[in-house]
Scaffold this active site. Structure first.
Site, PDB file in Angstrom:
ATOM      1  N   ASN A   7       0.863  -1.178   0.000  1.00  0.00           N
ATOM      2  CA  ASN A   7       0.000   0.000   0.000  1.00  0.00           C
ATOM      3  C   ASN A   7       0.906   1.236   0.000  1.00  0.00           C
ATOM      4  O   ASN A   7       1.411   1.639   1.040  1.00  0.00           O
ATOM      5  CB  ASN A   7      -0.884  -0.058   1.255  1.00  0.00           C
ATOM      6  CG  ASN A   7      -1.792   1.145   1.378  1.00  0.00           C
ATOM      7  OD1 ASN A   7      -1.716   2.094   0.593  1.00  0.00           O
ATOM      8  ND2 ASN A   7      -2.652   1.116   2.377  1.00  0.00           N
ATOM      9  N   ARG A  90      -2.556  -1.936  -3.445  1.00  0.00           N
ATOM     10  CA  ARG A  90      -3.733  -1.099  -3.231  1.00  0.00           C
ATOM     11  C   ARG A  90      -3.575   0.165  -4.076  1.00  0.00           C
ATOM     12  O   ARG A  90      -2.578   0.871  -3.989  1.00  0.00           O
ATOM     13  CB  ARG A  90      -3.837  -0.711  -1.768  1.00  0.00           C
ATOM     14  CG  ARG A  90      -4.992   0.237  -1.534  1.00  0.00           C
ATOM     15  CD  ARG A  90      -4.803   1.001  -0.251  1.00  0.00           C
ATOM     16  NE  ARG A  90      -5.907   1.909  -0.049  1.00  0.00           N
ATOM     17  CZ  ARG A  90      -5.754   3.119   0.476  1.00  0.00           C
ATOM     18  NH1 ARG A  90      -4.568   3.566   0.824  1.00  0.00           N
ATOM     19  NH2 ARG A  90      -6.799   3.891   0.647  1.00  0.00           N
ATOM     20  N   HIS A 179     -12.357   3.957  -0.177  1.00  0.00           N
ATOM     21  CA  HIS A 179     -12.498   2.916   0.858  1.00  0.00           C
ATOM     22  C   HIS A 179     -13.287   1.706   0.326  1.00  0.00           C
ATOM     23  O   HIS A 179     -13.854   0.937   1.113  1.00  0.00           O
ATOM     24  CB  HIS A 179     -13.295   3.431   2.091  1.00  0.00           C
ATOM     25  CG  HIS A 179     -12.566   4.421   2.945  1.00  0.00           C
ATOM     26  ND1 HIS A 179     -13.233   5.448   3.588  1.00  0.00           N
ATOM     27  CD2 HIS A 179     -11.272   4.535   3.289  1.00  0.00           C
ATOM     28  CE1 HIS A 179     -12.367   6.159   4.292  1.00  0.00           C
ATOM     29  NE2 HIS A 179     -11.163   5.620   4.117  1.00  0.00           N
ATOM     30  N   ARG A 240     -10.228  16.953   7.321  1.00  0.00           N
ATOM     31  CA  ARG A 240     -10.819  17.343   6.030  1.00  0.00           C
ATOM     32  C   ARG A 240     -12.215  17.920   6.240  1.00  0.00           C
ATOM     33  O   ARG A 240     -12.962  17.421   7.085  1.00  0.00           O
ATOM     34  CB  ARG A 240     -10.939  16.130   5.104  1.00  0.00           C
ATOM     35  CG  ARG A 240      -9.617  15.510   4.757  1.00  0.00           C
ATOM     36  CD  ARG A 240      -9.807  14.286   3.855  1.00  0.00           C
ATOM     37  NE  ARG A 240      -8.803  13.297   4.137  1.00  0.00           N
ATOM     38  CZ  ARG A 240      -8.934  11.995   3.894  1.00  0.00           C
ATOM     39  NH1 ARG A 240     -10.027  11.526   3.341  1.00  0.00           N
ATOM     40  NH2 ARG A 240      -7.961  11.165   4.186  1.00  0.00           N
ATOM     41  N   GLU A 383      -8.553  -4.576   5.000  1.00  0.00           N
ATOM     42  CA  GLU A 383      -8.342  -4.297   3.583  1.00  0.00           C
ATOM     43  C   GLU A 383      -7.242  -5.165   2.986  1.00  0.00           C
ATOM     44  O   GLU A 383      -7.326  -5.603   1.849  1.00  0.00           O
ATOM     45  CB  GLU A 383      -8.005  -2.804   3.394  1.00  0.00           C
ATOM     46  CG  GLU A 383      -9.222  -1.916   3.590  1.00  0.00           C
ATOM     47  CD  GLU A 383      -8.882  -0.466   3.877  1.00  0.00           C
ATOM     48  OE1 GLU A 383      -8.513  -0.169   5.032  1.00  0.00           O
ATOM     49  OE2 GLU A 383      -8.984   0.360   2.964  1.00  0.00           O
TER      50      GLU A 383
END
Ligand code: ADP
Length: 395
Positions: A7, A90, A179, A240, A383
């Site tokens: 990743n 990923r 996601h 964010r 994940e």
């Protein structure tokens, strides 16, 4: 069968070496501060923790060092990279063309290069890392697993924005969602735990972490999701903004005399619950501060919970009902208080909370009462396992 899951981010590479006969993790590690001062690799395995402070000027060198750590005689898990049978990468942004996981070819790399400007901070390191793995582990097939792929089933009326159609055609401006690997894993696992076919369930998955997103899953497919063209949209997050009137952007730029990079920085790194509370982007700090009476920390937590409750309501309407509500991600898995706030706000649906079960952290558990109209559940995300499974299936 050993699969390396990689990743790569803008300045880091996270990795896990997985034994896919037993679906176990042999070791995991992180190469961080790539291209910056103070770069290092940290790796954990059964034999202990390896910390290697080492100059990592770019992702290629970082990948070389990562492979050296994996094969380290003392702290590694294998003697030689030839034991790695495949590599799963990923990929944050797959644009419109990558609708499912794929084996890496020259054409695939070219396809990634063509969409790199949708998420340059991620896609460019992804490409360098894939190319390095092809060189360094040349015997092993590489597979790309896209964060956006699961959301490619969202119907056009739900993924289009109200901008001139020509801009969509020219720049592919639309909702993509992120996601996806987590939402796919968690919805599938939740159905398994419930013992019901996935395609018969109406599910809302709340992935709540530093970045947070909510997805409506119907017939086993994503039908809507809160993140958008970028991972900035949807809930207010750690740092964010989440959703707001788009006119706020030019207004702040003009008033504060900010350029494009500066406003992007403000919206991604200085906003959300950090910006509102002035305390932290970490929900543990916020909960502690709110407990002591910090008003803005409490405000940030209330905004976050309210936003989740609103999305669940909207997605219940989009799905035409709701059977299962699932929490995952660092906050969803660990914060009983945030779950309790959200569940309280959904009491009108007939959802009844099992307080005792909700009072747990980080494990698979049903947190609604047996007779509850909607089942609520916690499912820790995985994940890497999902990436390794998709990689195994393709090779
Ligand atoms: P990322 O999006 O970076 O993968 P994670 O899913 O790891 O993030 O989630 C990180 C968030 O989880 C942080 O805001 C952290 O405060 C929160 N978190 C972790 N443990 C707890 C806890 N016990 N209570 C509340 N929040 C927690």
């Amino acid at each position: 069968m050993l699969i390396l899951v990689v990743n790569s981010g803008s300045s880091s590479i996270k990795y896990k070496l997985m034994d896919m006969e037993r679906e176990t993790v042999l070791l995991s590690g992180l190469a961080e501060r790539i291209g910056l001062h103070g770069s290092k690799v940290k790796q954990t395995s059964d034999t202990g923790e390896l910390v290697l402070e080492q100059d990592l000027p770019d992702h290629k060198v970082a990948m070389e060092i990562v492979l050296r750590c994996i094969t380290d005689p003392q702290y590694g898990a294998i003697n030689d990279v030839s034991s790695i049978k495949a590599v799963g990468h990923r990929i944050v942004h797959g644009g419109e063309n990558f609708k499912k996981s794929m084996v890496v070819t020259d054409e695939l790399i070219q396809g990634l290069e063509e969409i790199a400007d949708l998420a340059p901070l991620h896609t460019i390191p992804h490409i360098v890392t894939i190319k390095s793995c092809r060189e360094l582990i040349s015997h092993a097939p590489q597979v790309t697993v896209f964060d956006t792929a699961f959301h490619q089933t969202i119907p056009k009326y739900a993924h289009m924005y109200g901008v001139p159609y020509e801009l969509y055609q020219k720049y592919k401006i639309r909702r993509y969602g992120f996601h996806g690997t987590s939402h796919k894993y968690v919805s599938g696992r939740a159905a398994e735990i419930l013992g019901k076919p996935l395609n018969e369930l109406k599910i809302v998955v709340c992935h709540l972490g530093n970045g947070s997103s909510i997805t409506a899953v119907g017939n086993g497919a994503s039908i809507d999701t809160s993140m958008g063209f970028t991972p900035l949209a949807g809930l207010p997050m750690g740092s964010r903004t989440g959703d707001m009137d788009p006119a706020v952007v030019p207004f702040i730029m003009e008033k504060e005399n900010l350029n494009v990079n500066e406003i992007n920085d403000l919206m991604n790194k200085k906003s959300g619950v950090l910006g509102v509370s002035g305390v932290s982007s970490d929900f543990r700090d916020l909960e502690e501060a709110a407990e002591k009476g910090h008003e803005r920390a409490e405000l940030a937590l209330s905004m976050f919970a309210y936003s989740i409750i609103k999305y669940v309501g909207a997605y219940t309407a989009a799905l035409g009902g709701l059977d299962l509500l699932v929490f995952t991600g660092g906050i969803g898995e660990n914060s009983k208080d945030m779950r309790a706030r959200v569940l309280k706000g959904l009491a009108y649906t007939g959802l009844e909370v099992d307080e005792e079960n909700n009072n747990t952290r980080g494990k698979e558990i049903i947190i609604s009462k047996p007779g509850s109209k909607i089942t609520a559940m916690v499912v820790p995300t995985n994940e890497e396992l999902m990436i390794a499974r998709e990689t195994k299936a393709l090779v």
